[in-house]
Design a protein around this motif. Sequence first.
Motif, short mmCIF file in Angstrom:
data_model
loop_
_atom_site.label_atom_id
_atom_site.label_comp_id
_atom_site.label_asym_id
_atom_site.label_seq_id
_atom_site.Cartn_x
_atom_site.Cartn_y
_atom_site.Cartn_z
N ASP A 279 54.82 42.87 8.81
CA ASP A 279 54.35 41.52 9.12
C ASP A 279 54.23 41.26 10.61
OD1 ASP A 279 57.01 41.55 9.78
OD2 ASP A 279 57.56 39.76 8.64
N GLY A 280 54.38 42.32 11.41
CA GLY A 280 54.27 42.17 12.86
C GLY A 280 55.55 41.78 13.54
N SER A 281 56.65 41.71 12.80
CA SER A 281 57.93 41.29 13.39
C SER A 281 58.60 42.46 14.09
CB SER A 281 58.86 40.74 12.31
OG SER A 281 59.14 41.75 11.35
N LEU A 282 59.40 42.13 15.08
CA LEU A 282 60.20 43.14 15.75
C LEU A 282 61.45 43.39 14.92
CD1 LEU A 282 60.04 41.94 19.46
CD2 LEU A 282 58.55 43.53 18.27
N THR A 283 61.67 44.62 14.51
CA THR A 283 62.81 44.93 13.66
C THR A 283 63.52 46.16 14.17
OG1 THR A 283 61.44 46.31 12.21
CG2 THR A 283 61.69 44.00 11.59
N GLY A 284 64.80 46.23 13.89
CA GLY A 284 65.58 47.44 14.02
C GLY A 284 65.46 48.23 15.31
N TYR A 285 66.10 47.78 16.39
CA TYR A 285 66.13 48.56 17.62
C TYR A 285 67.57 48.59 18.12
CZ TYR A 285 64.56 50.58 22.04
OH TYR A 285 64.35 51.43 23.10
N GLY A 286 68.15 49.79 18.19
CA GLY A 286 69.57 49.91 18.54
C GLY A 286 69.91 49.38 19.91
N GLY A 287 68.96 49.40 20.83
CA GLY A 287 69.21 48.89 22.17
C GLY A 287 69.08 47.38 22.27
N GLY A 288 68.73 46.71 21.16
CA GLY A 288 68.57 45.25 21.17
C GLY A 288 67.10 44.87 21.08
N LEU A 289 66.81 43.87 20.24
CA LEU A 289 65.41 43.47 20.05
C LEU A 289 64.79 42.94 21.34
CD1 LEU A 289 65.41 41.80 16.52
CD2 LEU A 289 64.69 44.10 17.17
N TRP A 290 65.61 42.33 22.20
CA TRP A 290 65.05 41.82 23.45
C TRP A 290 64.51 42.96 24.30
CZ3 TRP A 290 66.59 42.95 28.44
CH2 TRP A 290 67.82 43.62 28.58
N ARG A 291 65.17 44.14 24.26
CA ARG A 291 64.67 45.30 25.00
C ARG A 291 63.39 45.84 24.36
NH1 ARG A 291 70.48 47.17 25.70
NH2 ARG A 291 70.94 46.92 27.93
N LYS A 292 63.35 45.85 23.03
CA LYS A 292 62.14 46.31 22.34
C LYS A 292 60.96 45.44 22.74
CE LYS A 292 60.58 47.61 17.70
NZ LYS A 292 61.05 47.97 16.36
N LYS A 293 61.16 44.15 22.74
CA LYS A 293 60.11 43.21 23.14
C LYS A 293 59.67 43.49 24.57
CE LYS A 293 59.34 38.18 23.58
NZ LYS A 293 59.12 38.06 25.02
N TRP A 294 60.64 43.70 25.47
CA TRP A 294 60.33 43.94 26.88
C TRP A 294 59.51 45.21 27.04
CZ3 TRP A 294 60.46 47.25 30.90
CH2 TRP A 294 60.42 46.74 32.19
N LEU A 295 59.92 46.29 26.37
CA LEU A 295 59.23 47.57 26.50
C LEU A 295 57.79 47.48 26.00
CD1 LEU A 295 62.14 49.90 25.32
CD2 LEU A 295 61.19 49.78 27.63
N ILE A 296 57.59 46.82 24.86
CA ILE A 296 56.23 46.68 24.33
C ILE A 296 55.36 45.88 25.30
CG2 ILE A 296 54.86 45.62 22.50
CD1 ILE A 296 57.18 46.28 20.57
N GLU A 297 55.88 44.79 25.81
CA GLU A 297 55.11 43.96 26.73
C GLU A 297 54.86 44.69 28.05
OE1 GLU A 297 57.40 40.37 26.94
OE2 GLU A 297 56.25 39.45 25.31
N HIS A 298 55.85 45.45 28.52
CA HIS A 298 55.69 46.23 29.75
C HIS A 298 54.54 47.21 29.61
CE1 HIS A 298 56.75 48.49 33.31
NE2 HIS A 298 56.96 49.59 32.61
N GLU A 299 54.48 47.92 28.49
CA GLU A 299 53.41 48.89 28.28
C GLU A 299 52.06 48.21 28.11
OE1 GLU A 299 56.32 52.29 26.28
OE2 GLU A 299 54.76 51.36 25.06
N LYS A 300 52.05 47.05 27.45
CA LYS A 300 50.79 46.32 27.31
C LYS A 300 50.26 45.89 28.67
CE LYS A 300 50.25 43.35 23.97
NZ LYS A 300 50.50 42.20 23.06
N ARG A 301 51.19 45.46 29.54
CA ARG A 301 50.76 45.04 30.90
C ARG A 301 50.19 46.23 31.67
NH1 ARG A 301 55.43 41.72 30.78
NH2 ARG A 301 56.65 43.37 31.77
N MET A 302 50.80 47.39 31.51
CA MET A 302 50.33 48.58 32.23
C MET A 302 48.90 48.91 31.86
SD MET A 302 53.14 51.55 32.81
CE MET A 302 54.25 51.38 31.44
N PHE A 303 48.56 48.73 30.58
CA PHE A 303 47.24 49.16 30.12
C PHE A 303 46.26 48.00 30.00
CE2 PHE A 303 49.87 52.71 29.10
CZ PHE A 303 49.03 53.80 29.33
N SER A 304 46.63 46.85 30.52
CA SER A 304 45.70 45.71 30.53
C SER A 304 45.13 45.48 31.92
CB SER A 304 46.42 44.45 30.04
OG SER A 304 47.45 44.07 30.93
N ARG A 305 45.52 46.34 32.85
CA ARG A 305 45.02 46.16 34.24
C ARG A 305 43.61 46.66 34.39
NH1 ARG A 305 50.53 48.56 37.07
NH2 ARG A 305 51.88 46.87 36.49
#
Length: 351
Positions: free
Chosen positions: A325-351
């Motif tokens: 359903d597009g939800s962030l699930t199951g990340y041992g390092g914490g969902l906030w880190r998962k969110k950060w990593l996904i957004e960080h990579e999106k920013r890298m490839f949106s330039r």
Amino acid sequence: MFFDLPDFDTLYAALLARDPGYDGFAFVGVRSTGVFCRLTCPARKPKKENSVFYSTVVEAMEAGFRPCKRCQPLSLFGARDNTLGILLASLENDPEKKWSEEDLVTAGLDPSTVRRTFKRQFGVTFLEMARLRRIGKGVNQLTTGGEVIDAQLEASFESGSGFRAAIVRHLGMNPSQARQHRFLKSHWIETPLGSMLAVADHQALHLLEFVDRPALPNELTRLRNLTSSEIIMDRTPVTDRLEVEMGDYFAGKSCRFATPLVEHGSIFTRGVWDALRAIPAGEVRSYSAVAAAIDRPRATRAVARANGANQIAILIPCHRAIGADGSLTGYGGGLWRKKWLIEHEKRMFSR
């Protein structure tokens, strides 16, 4: 799939009420002071016209705001404070130094505060870490063919009996036995998301995890058993290479990793990890899509388990797998880190 900030008036009302429900999801930048805070900050609240809201600390810092010293928004995520940074740098620059509480006092630090901070962040005190670093240098000397006396001096132990006792206490074997034993080397790597522990030999990386991951102690035990090795504190050429690549990654320069890996998993599990690496940086896939990619469309749950079994964070990008359903699930390092990593990579490839 990400947390969408409410409108300005709702956020400002939450700021005035010091609503803890937004902790970690919303931050306020104060134009008049140049700082950003949690909405629960006890400091005097800014005027509306001086307030601007962000969904992440990264956005606030990119906008030029610095973290508030009173509510310490970075500490919400376990980010290391200035004391940690100073002491870790000192330890790296002079690993042979025999630290004492008097040294901390001389440096203007409170030993009890340092003890609590390191224990909370790493599970050991600073003095214990310094001691382990010294022992690690001595063990490294032994395992590369050095004499016991040379290893003792490398570890900065004046007494041979003291060095032997330290080796036995730390490893459960004497120095002569240690010379024949296999060791993996662990090293802390600092990142904007907190400290990570890298465990490697001289050929490849075995583990890379955030140090506050609850499952990390069990993962280290499993790694010891799988490799019939002990783990000591030291660097290897693999660690040096990884640190450079991680620096480039977090600086937004590259998502490419060439550090060689040892993947401790079944054929199925390693196939899932290969599929995760095939997901382009800046994109995500559902667990069912990953299952389809390995021609096991009914194995969605098994894919999720394999994803969770990954012990090499970021390089094997399990953060790119999400719920159907597009939800962030199951990340041992914490969902906030998962969110950060996904957004960080999106920013890298949106330039």
